[in-house]
Every structure is written in C-alpha cells, then in structure tokens.
Scaffold this motif. Sequence first.
Motif, PDB file in Angstrom:
ATOM      1  N   ASP A 160      -0.714   8.835  -3.537  1.00  0.00           N
ATOM      2  CA  ASP A 160      -0.189   9.112  -2.190  1.00  0.00           C
ATOM      3  C   ASP A 160       1.101   8.323  -1.913  1.00  0.00           C
ATOM      4  O   ASP A 160       1.583   8.296  -0.790  1.00  0.00           O
ATOM      5  CB  ASP A 160      -1.251   8.829  -1.116  1.00  0.00           C
ATOM      6  CG  ASP A 160      -1.611   7.345  -1.019  1.00  0.00           C
ATOM      7  OD1 ASP A 160      -1.036   6.532  -1.772  1.00  0.00           O
ATOM      8  OD2 ASP A 160      -2.458   7.012  -0.168  1.00  0.00           O
ATOM      9  N   GLY A 161       1.606   7.654  -2.912  1.00  0.00           N
ATOM     10  CA  GLY A 161       2.850   6.911  -2.734  1.00  0.00           C
ATOM     11  C   GLY A 161       2.669   5.526  -2.133  1.00  0.00           C
ATOM     12  O   GLY A 161       3.632   4.768  -2.034  1.00  0.00           O
ATOM     13  N   GLY A 162       1.449   5.192  -1.730  1.00  0.00           N
ATOM     14  CA  GLY A 162       1.220   3.887  -1.090  1.00  0.00           C
ATOM     15  C   GLY A 162       0.105   3.108  -1.747  1.00  0.00           C
ATOM     16  O   GLY A 162      -0.406   3.489  -2.807  1.00  0.00           O
ATOM     17  N   ASP A 163      -0.281   2.021  -1.102  1.00  0.00           N
ATOM     18  CA  ASP A 163      -1.310   1.159  -1.690  1.00  0.00           C
ATOM     19  C   ASP A 163      -2.679   1.839  -1.720  1.00  0.00           C
ATOM     20  O   ASP A 163      -3.501   1.588  -2.600  1.00  0.00           O
ATOM     21  CB  ASP A 163      -1.404  -0.158  -0.926  1.00  0.00           C
ATOM     22  CG  ASP A 163      -1.697   0.051   0.543  1.00  0.00           C
ATOM     23  OD1 ASP A 163      -0.760   0.411   1.277  1.00  0.00           O
ATOM     24  OD2 ASP A 163      -2.869  -0.094   0.946  1.00  0.00           O
ATOM     25  N   GLN A 164      -2.930   2.717  -0.750  1.00  0.00           N
ATOM     26  CA  GLN A 164      -4.250   3.360  -0.702  1.00  0.00           C
ATOM     27  C   GLN A 164      -4.495   4.211  -1.948  1.00  0.00           C
ATOM     28  O   GLN A 164      -5.605   4.221  -2.485  1.00  0.00           O
ATOM     29  CB  GLN A 164      -4.381   4.207   0.568  1.00  0.00           C
ATOM     30  CG  GLN A 164      -5.752   4.850   0.706  1.00  0.00           C
ATOM     31  CD  GLN A 164      -6.081   5.217   2.132  1.00  0.00           C
ATOM     32  OE1 GLN A 164      -5.865   4.424   3.046  1.00  0.00           O
ATOM     33  NE2 GLN A 164      -6.588   6.403   2.348  1.00  0.00           N
ATOM     34  N   GLY A 165      -3.456   4.888  -2.408  1.00  0.00           N
ATOM     35  CA  GLY A 165      -3.583   5.698  -3.618  1.00  0.00           C
ATOM     36  C   GLY A 165      -3.854   4.841  -4.847  1.00  0.00           C
ATOM     37  O   GLY A 165      -4.709   5.161  -5.673  1.00  0.00           O
ATOM     38  N   VAL A 166      -3.130   3.743  -4.958  1.00  0.00           N
ATOM     39  CA  VAL A 166      -3.326   2.836  -6.094  1.00  0.00           C
ATOM     40  C   VAL A 166      -4.747   2.264  -6.078  1.00  0.00           C
ATOM     41  O   VAL A 166      -5.469   2.296  -7.080  1.00  0.00           O
ATOM     42  CB  VAL A 166      -2.328   1.654  -6.046  1.00  0.00           C
ATOM     43  CG1 VAL A 166      -2.648   0.656  -7.153  1.00  0.00           C
ATOM     44  CG2 VAL A 166      -0.908   2.159  -6.174  1.00  0.00           C
ATOM     45  N   LEU A 167      -5.136   1.757  -4.922  1.00  0.00           N
ATOM     46  CA  LEU A 167      -6.424   1.062  -4.847  1.00  0.00           C
ATOM     47  C   LEU A 167      -7.589   2.022  -5.075  1.00  0.00           C
ATOM     48  O   LEU A 167      -8.573   1.674  -5.735  1.00  0.00           O
ATOM     49  CB  LEU A 167      -6.564   0.344  -3.496  1.00  0.00           C
ATOM     50  CG  LEU A 167      -5.628  -0.865  -3.337  1.00  0.00           C
ATOM     51  CD1 LEU A 167      -5.649  -1.403  -1.914  1.00  0.00           C
ATOM     52  CD2 LEU A 167      -6.019  -1.972  -4.324  1.00  0.00           C
TER      53      LEU A 167
END
Length: 337
Positions: A160-167
């Motif tokens: 999603d381009g942000g930290d939520q996607g990574v995590l």
Amino acid sequence: MADQAFVTLATNDSYSLGAMVLGKSLRNHNTTRKLVVLVGPNVSEPRQSVLRRIYDDVKVVDVLDSGDTAHLALMKRPDLGVTLTKLHCWTLTQYSKCVFMDADTLVLSNIDELFDREELSAAPDPGWPDCFNSGVFVFRPSVETYGKLLQYCTEKGSFDGGDQGVLNGFFNDWATADISKHLPFVYNLSSIAIYTYLPAFKQFGGSAKVVHFLGQTKPWSYTFDPQTKQISGGSQEAPTHPAFLLDWWTLYASAVVPMLQEQYGDEPFLTGCMESQESDTTVTTETVQVESSSSHAPMEPVMSSEQRKEQWEQGQADYMGMDSFDNIKRKLDTFLK
Ligand code: UDP
Ligand code: MN
C-alpha cells in the motif's frame, strides 16, 4: 515498567501537534509507562522543546543520515521515507516492550493493559479486516527484527506504499495464528468505521479507548473557536466524528497551546492547516456545532451515511455542498492516490 514505553512518530511540525496531544492524553490517563517520540530532523526546535516537556524521550531519527541498513534501504526505495522512519521504533532496544501509536490518535482512558499483549498485536483495519491497522500496535524492539523488516521492505516493498503494507506483509500470520494478538477494535477506533457501521458505533462506541483520526484530514487541519466550541474548515466534508474531534481540540487548546505560546509568543494557534499537508489547499466554510464525547454518549455524524445515502437515492443529493462534484472528485482522488 521503566523498560516499557509508548512510542509515536512525528516527521514534521504538523504531526508534532498530534504527538503533543497524544502524549498529553496518555499522561492525563496516568500511564505508568515511559513516553517516547521519534522526530524527524525537520521538526523545528521550539516544537521539539514542547515535546520534551511532555515526553520522557524525544529522539531525533534521520534515516537518511544514519549510515546503517536503513540508509541503504532508503537509497533503493526513496518512496518509503516515512515508513522506514516508523520502522525505526524497533531500534529502541532499551525497552523490552512498546506500544506504537500514530500521532493522529487520542487516548480516552488508561490503556496500560496493552503491555500484557505480545508482538505483534494490533486491531483489524476497518477497510480490510484480515489486515491489521498499523496506527496502534504492540511490539518488541530488537535489532534483529529491525534488520529483517528493512530487508523485507527493500526486497518486497509495501503493497500500500506505507508502513501498514510492510508490516502486514512481514507479520503475515496475524489474521490466523493467535487470536490474542487481535486487539479489540476500541483500541483503534477510526472515523471510517463510524461512517460505515453506525449502529455498531452507537452500541460500542461509548467504550472507545483510542480514537484514530485516520485519513487525509487530521484534527490539526481544522480551525477551532474556543468560545463557541466550533470546529470549521480544513475539510472537504463535515467531520465524521465531531465529538472526538472536539475532545482533541479541547485538550489541544487547554494543555498544548499554552506551551506553544511560551515558545512562540501569544499567537492563538487555533487556526487550521498550521503548515499542514500540501494537499489541504481547499478550505470550505462548513461548520459544525458539537459537544464533547466525554460527557455524552457517542454522537452521530452531522448526517449519517444512511441518511445521506437515502437522500441521494431520493434524488436529493446536496449538489452544492457535501455532494458537489469537487467533493466527489476529491474523494475519488484520495482513493486513487
Ligand atoms: N507520519 C509523520 N509524518 C508524515 C506522515 C506520517 O510523522 O508526514 C507518522 C505519524 O505518526 C502518523 C503515522 O506516520 O500518524 C501514519 O501516518 P497517518 O496517520 O497520516 O496515516 P493514516 O493513519 O491516515 O493512514
Ligand atoms: Mn494515523
């Protein structure tokens, strides 16, 4: 307890206002844990000075400057700047366990019981409940985990381009592995949930512990009149949870503004968009009169999504206001962004 902390992040002056209010709200509810804020090097000195009065530790993090693997990761993925800064919270190894909270959250009661949970505990995301929302999560600082996260970040990126996607990519068994890692939704109540499931909000919203002003328009984008308690401007549509917004502004005006004034002199600090997001270029004059949620049952939005939908279906769209073409286009733009 000295080895456990609430952690937040502010990379610029606007988000620093959110961090100030969040820190105050944690203090007001008598947390026994330490308070840590990670700040970007761009946060101005007077703001950092106010943060130092609220937080136990104000830590300047400059991932560009760090010379470690984060620096290398950022070279490869310049799009993930703020995300990498947020992941920096895993380097706080003087603490054994932490709760990360977005700077756009507000605490409504003591939530120290979150430290009974394990990494990675978080509440479901209202938009896709098989993912967790990364606005509030329990984690264990660890250099090893930090390294793995950065590696994941550079190799797989963020969906999603942000930290939520990574995590969510990294802790990808969250949805299925261990129900005790699912925080109740009241620890991360977002406006969008109020808007999409109003009856549930009426039923359960009164026990909200943390409200999350998720989305493009942040509390500090509005303007507040302390005399009339009116919140205005800043947004393309009326605020979806004005009662919580008034809680934020009441705390900000009473506890944070005096500290800002000590730094900057007698500016009122009550007008919106204080060097806020670039996208907030349009300010409407929509004004809502609201009452604080602390003294009342949860309030409905100015007009519920149901009512609005009904009116829309009956051909009574508010073409000049909420449903104007400009607003619809802006809404679509935020989804497409
Ligand atoms: N953040 C920041 N500077 C920015 C954007 C985000 O410091 O320019 C931090 C801040 O703590 C913020 C969090 O990253 O609360 C997540 O971003 P945001 O809350 O804007 O995302 P949303 O919750 O609306 O998806
Ligand atoms: Mn947020």
